[in-house]
Structure formats: C-alpha cells, structure tokens
Enzyme design. Structure first.
Site, PDB file in Angstrom:
ATOM      1  CG  HIS A 195      -1.656   1.258   1.451  1.00  0.00           C
ATOM      2  ND1 HIS A 195      -2.922   1.498   0.967  1.00  0.00           N
ATOM      3  CD2 HIS A 195      -1.305   2.397   2.123  1.00  0.00           C
ATOM      4  CE1 HIS A 195      -3.316   2.711   1.319  1.00  0.00           C
ATOM      5  NE2 HIS A 195      -2.350   3.273   2.023  1.00  0.00           N
ATOM      6  CD  GLU A 196       1.995   3.523   3.752  1.00  0.00           C
ATOM      7  OE1 GLU A 196       2.287   4.624   3.236  1.00  0.00           O
ATOM      8  OE2 GLU A 196       0.975   3.355   4.442  1.00  0.00           O
ATOM      9  CG  HIS A 240       0.268   6.235  -0.748  1.00  0.00           C
ATOM     10  ND1 HIS A 240      -0.899   6.846  -1.161  1.00  0.00           N
ATOM     11  CD2 HIS A 240      -0.011   5.675   0.475  1.00  0.00           C
ATOM     12  CE1 HIS A 240      -1.845   6.668  -0.249  1.00  0.00           C
ATOM     13  NE2 HIS A 240      -1.340   5.960   0.756  1.00  0.00           N
ATOM     14  CD  GLU A 258      -4.798   6.345   2.506  1.00  0.00           C
ATOM     15  OE1 GLU A 258      -4.840   5.128   2.767  1.00  0.00           O
ATOM     16  OE2 GLU A 258      -3.788   7.029   2.663  1.00  0.00           O
TER      17      GLU A 258
END
Length: 262
Positions: A123-124, A127, A184
C-alpha cells in the site's frame, strides 16, 4: 496576476497528460528527480529524529518482505530501496520518493504475518508509484501556498512541517495532511496487485484491515473522514481479489514464494 494564470495554464496542460495507475487524471508539476531529492532529504531527517530499531531478526523480516515487493516493481522503480525499522508504538509505515521505506514496530500489532505486512508495505509503495506526494504538492503549489516547496525542505525555511506532511510524514511533525479517499483507495488497489505479483496471498489484505478495524476501537463515519471507512475498504479489496488472486497464482507457479519469518 500573470504568474498565477501561467501556473494554472501549466497545471491544466499537465493534468491533460498525467494519469494515475487506475486511470485517474492528475496534476503533476514536480519531476521525479525533485521528488526523489525531497524524499531522500526527508528520510534522512526521520532517521535523525526517530529511534531506529537494531534488532537483527526484526530487520531481516521487514527487509525480506520489502525486498520481495520492490523486486516485482516495473523496471524504472526497481533497484535498491532503503528500508528502516523505527522503534515506534504507532501501527504505521510509509514509503517516500527516492526509494525509501520506513516501518514502525507498532505495525506488528495488526500485521500478524508476512502476507499482512506485505499488504501494508505494498500500500505504501503504491502511494509512491501513483505519484501521490507529487500530486499533493502540485495542488499546494497551484493554490499559491507552496511555491517554494523544494527549497523549503532542502533548507530550513518556514513551512518545512507542511512539506513533510505532504510527503506523508506529518504525524511526527504535528501537521497531519492525510491522503484523500481517492488516493487511499488507489494505493489499496495498486498495493494489492503488487503484493500478489510478489508472491504474497492477497486475501491477507482483508484480514489486515479487519485487524486494523478491531484495533481502532471505532472510527468516524466515512462521510466525516478523508479516508475510506474500514468496511468500505474491505469491500473494495474483496472485489479486487478477482484480479489479484490470478496474479498471486501466476507468481506461485513461477516459483515466487517469499519465505519471510520474524
């Protein structure tokens, strides 16, 4: 008035040709080189400000998961990513332009195994791949509140805390600027496919967010928050499993089976 008008015209031009991994149009006024320089500078500051965990087993475990994730990135994103474990109680992690990954030890309270930790790191990194920091800085710049963003971070000027917040590091600086719902949700989906390609079971993403929900002790209704609710996040991830699961199966068939143990 000329400069603001030119900035808006430039922004409109960039928006027309910049597209996120999910097809969302973006405003990107900062180059990859500028963002990498800012990310690297911010990461060095975090290493000075926060306590670095030195436990060998913990660091090997986190690096094992992170290395597996970054090995499956598109060619332009591969290479050596710096991974640091911080001794912090918060269940948090972050990734920065310039190939930097930070993981707080508190994340182990909700990420119970390597597949769940891969959900967080994927997920990070999502980004970063989606240029979310550059997008937020571009919006700030066009709004007239961030025209010196690069110089602010590289120097010691006023507004440094805001820049750190835009990079996703605001918690440590008291300026919390969370990613928006669209960003997100995008990082969730990009990260899910990424972890699956890396040989981690994408079904773990659902259990990870169930753990997050249980640990949060409740949260504001979705319409009052900049983040998707845990429930809607889980539903989106469950829908994306139809795409991610075949990627996981293909990775397994190719022998991509990370063995990461804490």
């Amino acid at each position: 008035m000329i400069k603001p008008v030119l900035a808006l015209l430039l922004a409109a031009t960039v928006v027309a040709c910049a597209e996120s991994p999910t097809g969302r149009r973006q405003m990107l006024l900062f180059s990859d080189g500028e963002m990498s320089q800012m990310g690297g500078t911010a990461f060095e500051e975090m290493k000075k400000k926060m306590t670095i965990n030195k436990d060998g087993a913990t660091n090997r475990y986190v690096s094992c998961v992170a290395d597996a994730i970054t090995a499956s990135l598109p060619p332009q994103w591969r290479g050596s990513w710096e991974v640091v474990v911080f001794q912090e109680a918060s269940a948090n992690a972050f990734a920065l332009p310039g190939k930097k990954i930070g993981v707080h030890t508190g994340i182990f309270s909700v990420a119970k195994n390597a597949d769940q930790l891969a959900t967080v790191i994927g997920h990070e990194v999502g980004h970063v791949l989606a240029h979310h920091s550059a997008e937020r800085m571009s919006v700030q710049s066009v709004a007239g509140t961030g025209t010196q963003l690069v110089g602010v971070l590289l120097g010691e000027g006023a507004g440094k805390e805001t820049v750190m917040g835009l990079l996703g590091l605001g918690t440590q600086y008291g300026v919390v600027l969370p990613y928006g719902r669209a960003q997100e949700s995008e990082a969730d989906l990009v990260g899910l496919d990424l972890m699956a390609k890396s040989g981690f079971n994408p079904e773990a993403s659902v259990s990870l967010w169930q753990n997050m929900s249980a640990a949060s002790g409740g949260q504001p209704p979705e319409f009052m928050s900049t983040h998707p609710s845990h429930a809607s996040r889980i539903k989106d991830l469950q829908r994306q499993l139809a795409t991610a699961t075949p990627l996981y199966q293909q990775a397994q068939a190719r022998g991509i089976k990370p063995v990461c143990k804490r």
